[in-house]
Design a protein around this motif. Structure first.
Motif, PDB file in Angstrom:
ATOM      1  N   LEU A  37       0.835  -1.202   0.000  1.00 15.96           N
ATOM      2  CA  LEU A  37       0.000   0.000   0.000  1.00 15.96           C
ATOM      3  C   LEU A  37       0.872   1.255   0.000  1.00 15.96           C
ATOM      4  O   LEU A  37       1.512   1.592   1.002  1.00 15.96           O
ATOM      5  CB  LEU A  37      -0.914   0.017   1.229  1.00 15.96           C
ATOM      6  CG  LEU A  37      -1.973  -1.074   1.303  1.00 15.96           C
ATOM      7  CD1 LEU A  37      -2.706  -1.003   2.641  1.00 15.96           C
ATOM      8  CD2 LEU A  37      -2.940  -0.944   0.138  1.00 15.96           C
ATOM      9  N   ILE A  38       0.894   1.969  -1.120  1.00 17.74           N
ATOM     10  CA  ILE A  38       1.694   3.188  -1.220  1.00 17.74           C
ATOM     11  C   ILE A  38       1.205   4.242  -0.229  1.00 17.74           C
ATOM     12  O   ILE A  38       1.977   5.080   0.237  1.00 17.74           O
ATOM     13  CB  ILE A  38       1.715   3.735  -2.662  1.00 17.74           C
ATOM     14  CG1 ILE A  38       2.796   4.806  -2.800  1.00 17.74           C
ATOM     15  CG2 ILE A  38       0.332   4.230  -3.075  1.00 17.74           C
ATOM     16  CD1 ILE A  38       3.072   5.229  -4.232  1.00 17.74           C
ATOM     17  N   GLY A  39      -0.061   4.194   0.124  1.00 20.31           N
ATOM     18  CA  GLY A  39      -0.608   5.154   1.076  1.00 20.31           C
ATOM     19  C   GLY A  39       0.039   5.074   2.447  1.00 20.31           C
ATOM     20  O   GLY A  39      -0.005   6.026   3.218  1.00 20.31           O
ATOM     21  N   ALA A  40       0.648   3.936   2.767  1.00 19.77           N
ATOM     22  CA  ALA A  40       1.324   3.776   4.051  1.00 19.77           C
ATOM     23  C   ALA A  40       2.733   4.361   4.042  1.00 19.77           C
ATOM     24  O   ALA A  40       3.322   4.581   5.102  1.00 19.77           O
ATOM     25  CB  ALA A  40       1.390   2.290   4.425  1.00 19.77           C
ATOM     26  N   ASN A  44       5.421   5.560   7.053  1.00 16.35           N
ATOM     27  CA  ASN A  44       6.572   4.688   7.272  1.00 16.35           C
ATOM     28  C   ASN A  44       7.892   5.434   7.117  1.00 16.35           C
ATOM     29  O   ASN A  44       8.849   5.179   7.854  1.00 16.35           O
ATOM     30  CB  ASN A  44       6.512   3.487   6.336  1.00 16.35           C
ATOM     31  CG  ASN A  44       5.359   2.558   6.689  1.00 16.35           C
ATOM     32  OD1 ASN A  44       4.859   2.574   7.807  1.00 16.35           O
ATOM     33  ND2 ASN A  44       4.916   1.766   5.727  1.00 16.35           N
ATOM     34  N   VAL A  45       7.955   6.368   6.161  1.00 14.59           N
ATOM     35  CA  VAL A  45       9.146   7.213   6.026  1.00 14.59           C
ATOM     36  C   VAL A  45       9.309   8.060   7.283  1.00 14.59           C
ATOM     37  O   VAL A  45      10.401   8.178   7.841  1.00 14.59           O
ATOM     38  CB  VAL A  45       9.073   8.096   4.757  1.00 14.59           C
ATOM     39  CG1 VAL A  45      10.150   9.165   4.769  1.00 14.59           C
ATOM     40  CG2 VAL A  45       9.181   7.240   3.500  1.00 14.59           C
ATOM     41  N   SER A  46       8.203   8.643   7.752  1.00 12.23           N
ATOM     42  CA  SER A  46       8.237   9.456   8.967  1.00 12.23           C
ATOM     43  C   SER A  46       8.735   8.650  10.156  1.00 12.23           C
ATOM     44  O   SER A  46       9.593   9.105  10.921  1.00 12.23           O
ATOM     45  CB  SER A  46       6.839  10.003   9.265  1.00 12.23           C
ATOM     46  OG  SER A  46       6.832  10.725  10.470  1.00 12.23           O
ATOM     47  N   ALA A 116      11.957  15.603  10.773  1.00 12.13           N
ATOM     48  CA  ALA A 116      10.870  14.833  11.387  1.00 12.13           C
ATOM     49  C   ALA A 116       9.617  15.671  11.591  1.00 12.13           C
ATOM     50  O   ALA A 116       8.497  15.148  11.509  1.00 12.13           O
ATOM     51  CB  ALA A 116      11.331  14.238  12.713  1.00 12.13           C
ATOM     52  N   GLY A 117       9.768  16.963  11.827  1.00  4.36           N
ATOM     53  CA  GLY A 117       8.611  17.823  12.069  1.00  4.36           C
ATOM     54  C   GLY A 117       7.607  17.791  10.928  1.00  4.36           C
ATOM     55  O   GLY A 117       6.455  17.386  11.116  1.00  4.36           O
ATOM     56  N   ASN A 121       3.429  15.334   9.779  1.00  2.69           N
ATOM     57  CA  ASN A 121       2.141  15.809   9.276  1.00  2.69           C
ATOM     58  C   ASN A 121       1.778  15.205   7.922  1.00  2.69           C
ATOM     59  O   ASN A 121       0.760  15.573   7.340  1.00  2.69           O
ATOM     60  CB  ASN A 121       2.158  17.339   9.154  1.00  2.69           C
ATOM     61  CG  ASN A 121       2.214  18.001  10.501  1.00  2.69           C
ATOM     62  OD1 ASN A 121       1.476  17.629  11.401  1.00  2.69           O
ATOM     63  ND2 ASN A 121       3.096  18.956  10.656  1.00  2.69           N
ATOM     64  N   MET A 122       2.599  14.317   7.408  1.00  2.00           N
ATOM     65  CA  MET A 122       2.359  13.750   6.083  1.00  2.00           C
ATOM     66  C   MET A 122       1.642  12.414   6.186  1.00  2.00           C
ATOM     67  O   MET A 122       1.981  11.583   7.013  1.00  2.00           O
ATOM     68  CB  MET A 122       3.681  13.559   5.332  1.00  2.00           C
ATOM     69  CG  MET A 122       4.379  14.830   4.993  1.00  2.00           C
ATOM     70  SD  MET A 122       5.890  14.489   4.083  1.00  2.00           S
ATOM     71  CE  MET A 122       6.612  16.128   4.087  1.00  2.00           C
TER      72      MET A 122
END
Length: 132
Positions: A37-40, A44-46, A116-117, A121-122
């Motif tokens: 799922l690309i939406g995740a 996951n990057v965050s 990270a900030g 929010n992404m």
């Protein structure tokens, strides 16, 4: 947390985990999550950046405590140089380098917190049930 392991084993295990992360993230799709799922991926990057920032936050303490151990060994005259010389100059070089590394990591940690900030929010786009 197993605190009975030797510090060098812990450090090598941490390095191994970072190596695994490097290999795993060669493919950006590794961030997609379960079922691809690309939406995740944004979350996951965050989370990955947050974990790396935490690592950088903790490393200066490890370096400071390692420096303290080296100073103790020098005070106890427990260091023998392979060339038979006095270890004082080399110990000073190591301590200075470890302090420089600590300072650089503190700066790197600041940059990671800066990254990270906005990441926190992404989120990703997910298809609504009626779009699937």
């Amino acid at each position: 947390m197993d605190l009975n392991r030797e510090p060098q084993a812990i450090a090598h295990a941490a390095a191994g985990e970072i190596r695994a992360a490097n290999h795993r993230t060669l493919d950006v799709k590794s961030f997609y999550g379960e079922n691809g799922l690309i939406g995740a991926a944004p979350s996951n990057v965050s989370s990955t950046v947050d974990g790396l920032a935490t690592l950088l936050e903790r490393l200066p303490q490890t370096l400071e405590q390692t420096s303290r151990a080296l100073q103790h060994l020098e005070e106890q005259q427990a260091i023998r140089m392979a060339n038979g010389g006095d270890p004082s100059e080399e110990v000073s070089v190591v301590l200075r380098a470890l302090l420089n590394a600590q300072q650089a990591i503190v700066v790197a940690h600041g940059h990671m917190r800066e990254a990270a900030g906005p990441l926190s929010n992404m989120g990703g786009h997910f298809l609504d049930d009626d779009e699937a």
